[in-house]
Design a protein around this motif. Structure first.
Motif, short mmCIF file in Angstrom:
data_model
loop_
_atom_site.label_atom_id
_atom_site.label_comp_id
_atom_site.label_asym_id
_atom_site.label_seq_id
_atom_site.Cartn_x
_atom_site.Cartn_y
_atom_site.Cartn_z
N MET A 16 23.43 36.35 27.65
CA MET A 16 23.98 36.79 28.94
C MET A 16 25.49 37.02 28.85
O MET A 16 26.02 38.01 29.35
N SER A 20 27.32 40.78 29.06
CA SER A 20 28.29 41.05 30.14
C SER A 20 29.63 41.48 29.57
O SER A 20 30.26 42.42 30.08
N LEU A 42 27.63 41.76 39.34
CA LEU A 42 26.50 41.45 38.45
C LEU A 42 27.01 40.91 37.11
O LEU A 42 26.52 39.89 36.61
N THR A 43 28.02 41.59 36.54
CA THR A 43 28.50 41.15 35.23
C THR A 43 29.21 39.81 35.31
O THR A 43 28.98 38.93 34.47
N MET A 45 28.82 37.44 37.51
CA MET A 45 27.84 36.38 37.80
C MET A 45 27.03 36.03 36.55
O MET A 45 26.81 34.86 36.22
N THR A 46 26.59 37.08 35.84
CA THR A 46 25.82 36.86 34.61
C THR A 46 26.67 36.10 33.60
O THR A 46 26.20 35.19 32.91
N TYR A 47 27.95 36.46 33.53
CA TYR A 47 28.89 35.80 32.62
C TYR A 47 29.01 34.31 32.94
O TYR A 47 28.91 33.45 32.07
N ILE A 49 27.02 32.35 34.80
CA ILE A 49 25.77 31.60 34.60
C ILE A 49 25.53 31.41 33.10
O ILE A 49 25.13 30.34 32.64
N GLY A 50 25.82 32.47 32.33
CA GLY A 50 25.63 32.39 30.87
C GLY A 50 26.50 31.30 30.26
O GLY A 50 26.03 30.51 29.44
#
Ligand code: HEM
Length: 123
Positions: A16, A20, A42-43, A45-47, A49-50
Motif C-alpha cells: 500500500m 501510493s 485516496l493516496t 489514506m492508503t499511505y 493505513i499502509g
C-alpha cells in the motif's frame, strides 16, 4: 495470531505504501499539483493505513515469533529508521516536485534495504 498472518499484514502495508508513493511521485513528475490531484485523499489514506499495517505486522511478527524475548533486536531499530524515512517521502513529491524522480529511485532501494535487513539481521 500466527507469524504468518502478521507477515501478510506487514506485506500488505508495504504494498500500500509503495503503490501510493509511486502514484504521488508520478503525478508530480507529470506536472500535477496538490490541488490537481483528484486521488490525493485516496493516496494519503492508503499511505497512512499502509504505514500503520507495516508497524502492526512487523511488531506482531516479532512478538508471535518469539523474537522480542530479549527486547527489541538491534536490526529492528534500523527498520524503524527506514519506516520513518519512507513515511517522510510522502510529502516530498508535493513539497519538492523536482525531487520526484529521485523519490522514484530511492523508494525501492529503501524497500530492498528493509527486506535485506530482515533476512540478514546484520546486528
Ligand atoms: C518501510 C519499512 C519496511 C519495509 C520495506 C520492510 C520490508 C520487509 C520485507 C520485504 C520482509 C520480508 C523479508 C523476507 O522474509 O524475505 C520483512 C520482514 C520483517 N520485517 Fe519488515 N519492513 C519494514 C519495516 C519494518 C518495521 C518497522 C518492523 C518492526 C519491527 C519490521 C519487522 C519485520 C520482521 C519481524 C520481519 C520478519 C523477519 C524474519 O523473518 O525473521 N519491518 N520486512
Amino acid at each position: 495470531m500466527s507469524p504468518e498472518v502478521y507477515k501478510l499484514v506487514h506485506v500488505a502495508g508495504i504494498l500500500m505504501v509503495f503503490m501510493s508513493l509511486g502514484g504521488l511521485a508520478l503525478h508530480a513528475i507529470n506536472g500535477g499539483t496538490k490541488d490537481s490531484n483528484g486521488g490525493r485523499r485516496l493516496t494519503t489514506m492508503t499511505y497512512g493505513i499502509g504505514l500503520f499495517l507495516i508497524l502492526l505486522g512487523g511488531f506482531g511478527w516479532l512478538g508471535a515469533a518469539g523474537m522480542m524475548s530479549a527486547g527489541m533486536p538491534g536490526w529492528t531499530w534500523a527498520k524503524l529508521g527506514i519506516w520513518m524515512a519512507v513515511g517522510a517521502l510522502l510529502a516530498l513529491p508535493t513539497v519538492k516536485p523536482e525531487l520526484s524522480r529521485l523519490v522514484w529511485i530511492v523508494a525501492p532501494l529503501l524497500g530492498v534495504l528493509g527486506a535485506w535487513i530482515a533476512r540478514a539481521k546484520p546486528f
